[in-house]
Design an enzyme around this catalytic site. Structure first.
Site, short mmCIF file in Angstrom:
data_model
loop_
_atom_site.label_atom_id
_atom_site.label_comp_id
_atom_site.label_asym_id
_atom_site.label_seq_id
_atom_site.Cartn_x
_atom_site.Cartn_y
_atom_site.Cartn_z
N ASP A 12 -9.15 7.76 -9.18
CA ASP A 12 -9.45 8.78 -7.97
C ASP A 12 -10.81 9.20 -8.07
O ASP A 12 -11.46 9.63 -8.87
CB ASP A 12 -8.33 10.10 -8.41
CG ASP A 12 -8.94 11.31 -7.37
OD1 ASP A 12 -9.42 11.22 -6.31
OD2 ASP A 12 -8.09 12.40 -7.52
N ASP A 28 1.65 3.78 3.16
CA ASP A 28 0.42 4.65 2.39
C ASP A 28 1.28 5.69 1.60
O ASP A 28 1.25 5.80 0.55
CB ASP A 28 -0.25 5.29 3.51
CG ASP A 28 -1.76 6.00 2.67
OD1 ASP A 28 -2.11 5.47 1.69
OD2 ASP A 28 -2.59 6.50 3.59
N ASP A 29 1.79 6.76 2.43
CA ASP A 29 2.57 7.76 1.99
C ASP A 29 3.70 8.28 2.62
O ASP A 29 3.64 9.10 3.35
CB ASP A 29 1.48 9.19 1.71
CG ASP A 29 0.40 8.81 0.99
OD1 ASP A 29 0.36 8.71 -0.25
OD2 ASP A 29 -0.67 8.53 1.90
N GLU A 87 -12.76 4.36 5.40
CA GLU A 87 -11.67 5.27 5.92
C GLU A 87 -12.45 6.20 6.91
O GLU A 87 -11.72 6.67 7.87
CB GLU A 87 -11.06 6.00 4.92
CG GLU A 87 -9.86 5.11 4.28
CD GLU A 87 -9.09 6.24 3.16
OE1 GLU A 87 -9.84 6.23 1.97
OE2 GLU A 87 -8.18 7.05 3.32
N HIS A 114 -9.64 1.33 -1.35
CA HIS A 114 -9.80 1.95 -0.15
C HIS A 114 -11.23 1.85 0.36
O HIS A 114 -12.29 2.13 -0.20
CB HIS A 114 -9.45 3.59 -0.38
CG HIS A 114 -7.98 3.76 -0.39
ND1 HIS A 114 -7.21 3.21 -1.42
CD2 HIS A 114 -6.94 4.28 0.25
CE1 HIS A 114 -6.16 3.48 -1.39
NE2 HIS A 114 -5.98 4.23 -0.24
N HIS A 147 1.35 4.86 -2.40
CA HIS A 147 1.00 5.92 -3.58
C HIS A 147 2.23 6.35 -3.70
O HIS A 147 2.86 7.14 -3.00
CB HIS A 147 -0.24 7.04 -2.96
CG HIS A 147 -1.49 6.42 -2.34
ND1 HIS A 147 -2.44 5.92 -3.25
CD2 HIS A 147 -1.69 5.84 -1.13
CE1 HIS A 147 -3.60 5.58 -2.58
NE2 HIS A 147 -3.09 5.31 -1.26
N HIS A 150 0.93 -1.30 0.01
CA HIS A 150 0.02 0.05 -0.21
C HIS A 150 0.81 1.37 0.02
O HIS A 150 1.03 2.00 1.11
CB HIS A 150 -0.93 -0.09 1.18
CG HIS A 150 -1.86 1.10 1.12
ND1 HIS A 150 -3.27 0.79 1.14
CD2 HIS A 150 -1.92 2.37 0.96
CE1 HIS A 150 -4.07 1.87 0.92
NE2 HIS A 150 -3.26 2.92 0.94
P1 5GP Z 1 -0.37 9.35 -6.73
O1 5GP Z 1 -1.88 8.64 -6.92
O2 5GP Z 1 -0.78 10.81 -7.34
O3 5GP Z 1 0.62 8.64 -7.12
O4 5GP Z 1 -0.52 9.49 -5.51
C1 5GP Z 1 -1.33 10.46 -4.42
C2 5GP Z 1 -3.04 10.21 -4.56
O5 5GP Z 1 -3.19 8.94 -3.83
C3 5GP Z 1 -3.56 11.14 -3.74
O6 5GP Z 1 -4.14 12.38 -4.52
C4 5GP Z 1 -5.03 10.33 -3.50
O7 5GP Z 1 -5.94 10.37 -4.62
C5 5GP Z 1 -4.37 8.68 -3.26
N1 5GP Z 1 -4.24 9.03 -1.73
C6 5GP Z 1 -2.86 8.92 -1.19
N2 5GP Z 1 -3.11 8.49 0.29
C7 5GP Z 1 -4.51 8.37 0.49
C8 5GP Z 1 -5.32 7.90 1.60
O8 5GP Z 1 -4.86 7.67 2.64
N3 5GP Z 1 -6.34 7.64 1.32
C9 5GP Z 1 -7.20 7.78 0.15
N4 5GP Z 1 -8.29 7.56 0.04
N5 5GP Z 1 -6.44 8.05 -0.92
C10 5GP Z 1 -5.22 8.42 -0.84
#
Ligand code: 5GP
Length: 350
Positions: A143, A287-288, A206, A203, A21, A19
């Site tokens: 998204d 996550d991030d 949450e 997801h 992103h 997980h």
């Molecule tokens: P990307 O898809 O641009 O590489 O990564 C960032 C994107 O991942 C965010 O704009 C969001 O759409 C999604 N994202 C990142 N962390 C989360 C989270 O904790 N929850 C949700 N629902 N989406 C997340």
């Protein structure tokens, strides 16, 4: 304070990250470096640098504002390529041996198409194979904020990319701000993803939302992200909790992310506890890692300290994660060998 011995064990432990992103995983250093190449006007650059220095989410809403800022930097294929290379390197250096990166294909007027975005990530994944001892896959994200038409477009791109790169493009994710957009409209797209052979990592729960959570479970996804609000103590219901436990759908748990965005009160009250005690399939994730200043080793360390897990239990938690990966059976067997050899070496040196 981290216990040094525990942290060192967690860093060395082979790990599986399911997980992550892409844009949220970019480190501060990489982000600041890339911002110079993004063509941002001087004032915005200064603002971005200040935000990165003070980056701290205190709510999901703030977290999504930070993604918008990061997206101002990752605006062309060369930047995406470099960002993905650095993120993969960071995970490899943290002892991650298998990584599923997920990302939302993004079009930037005049500088990048969604296809170019996907290809840039895939190029980095291929290139990193020759550099780091890590298997990397790509999950294409949908998204929810961008709406159903964009979701259909992303799925079509995912189908095309999988045809060319079946060894890399392995799944579809549903993410984005859970406060925005009704889920119902996405059901046909996600059903089509399933029919097209994609496992789903969605997801889910949450924030409290009984109907949406039921709809997601009805899709029978292969994995769920976060699953914060299933239990009645966490804004869910007994029925939802029972449904999750009996469906045995693996849940990707991101401890620091949930605490920093205040979707759980603190580590002690994280639903890891309930799920782990029930023997429910779970996998730890970051996550991030850029936005939340964490690493997968740090997440294992926090789980160990908070829920009193010993080294054997940590190894088992990490080893079991292989079962839930969207990898081939052959790759999973290879990973299991790596884990067993690592454990054997540790026993031999004890
Ligand atoms: P990307 O898809 O641009 O590489 O990564 C960032 C994107 O991942 C965010 O704009 C969001 O759409 C999604 N994202 C990142 N962390 C989360 C989270 O904790 N929850 C949700 N629902 N989406 C997340």
């Amino acid at each position: 304070m981290m216990n040094e011995g525990l942290l060192s064990f967690c860093e060395k432990l082979p790990k599986v990250e399911l997980h992550a992103h892409l844009n949220g995983s970019i480190s501060d250093e990489t982000l600041l470096e890339l911002s110079q190449a993004s063509g941002l006007p001087e004032e915005e650059l200064v603002e971005l640098h200040n935000i990165v220095k003070n980056m701290k989410c205190r709510s999901l809403k703030e977290c999504f504002k930070i993604f918008d800022i990061i997206h101002k930097v990752t605006v062309k294929p060369s930047i995406i390529r470099r960002a993905a290379m650095d993120v993969i390197k960071d995970f490899a250096n943290d002892g991650v041996v298998y990584l599923e990166l997920r990302s939302t294909p993004r079009r930037v007027e005049g500088s990048m198409t969604k296809k170019e975005y996907i290809n840039a990530v895939i190029d980095s994944i291929r290139e990193s194979r020759n550099i780091h001892p890590i298997i990397v896959k790509l999950i294409i994200s949908i998204d929810r904020k961008a709406g159903v038409l964009e979701a259909e477009e992303n799925l079509q791109l995912a189908i095309e990319a999988k045809e060319i790169h079946p060894d890399i493009v392995v799944g579809v994710d549903f993410s984005g701000n859970p406060a925005i957009g009704a889920f119902d409209g996405f059901i046909p797209v996600l059903e089509k993803a399933h029919k097209s052979g994609f496992p789903l990592a969605l997801h889910c729960a949450e924030v409290p939302s009984v109907e949406e959570t039921e709809n997601i479970l009805n899709l029978k996804p292969e994995r769920l992200g976060h699953g914060t609000c299933f239990h009645p103590d966490a804004g869910g219901t007994q029925e939802l909790w029972n449904a999750l436990i009996s469906a045995k759908i693996p849940v990707e748990l991101c401890l620091t992310s949930n605490v920093m965005t205040a979707t759980v009160k603190d580590y002690k009250n994280h639903h890891f506890d309930y799920l782990y005690k029930h023997g429910h399939p779970i996998v730890l994730g970051t996550d991030d890692k850029g936005v939340f200043s964490t690493s997968l080793s740090a997440e294992y360390c926090i789980a160990a300290k908070t829920f009193e897990l010993n080294n054997d239990q940590l190894w088992q938690l990490s080893y079991d994660s292989i079962n839930y990966a969207f990898a081939s059976d052959y790759e999973k067997e290879k990973l299991r060998e790596i884990f067993k050899e690592w454990k054997q070496k540790l026993l031999n040196t004890a």
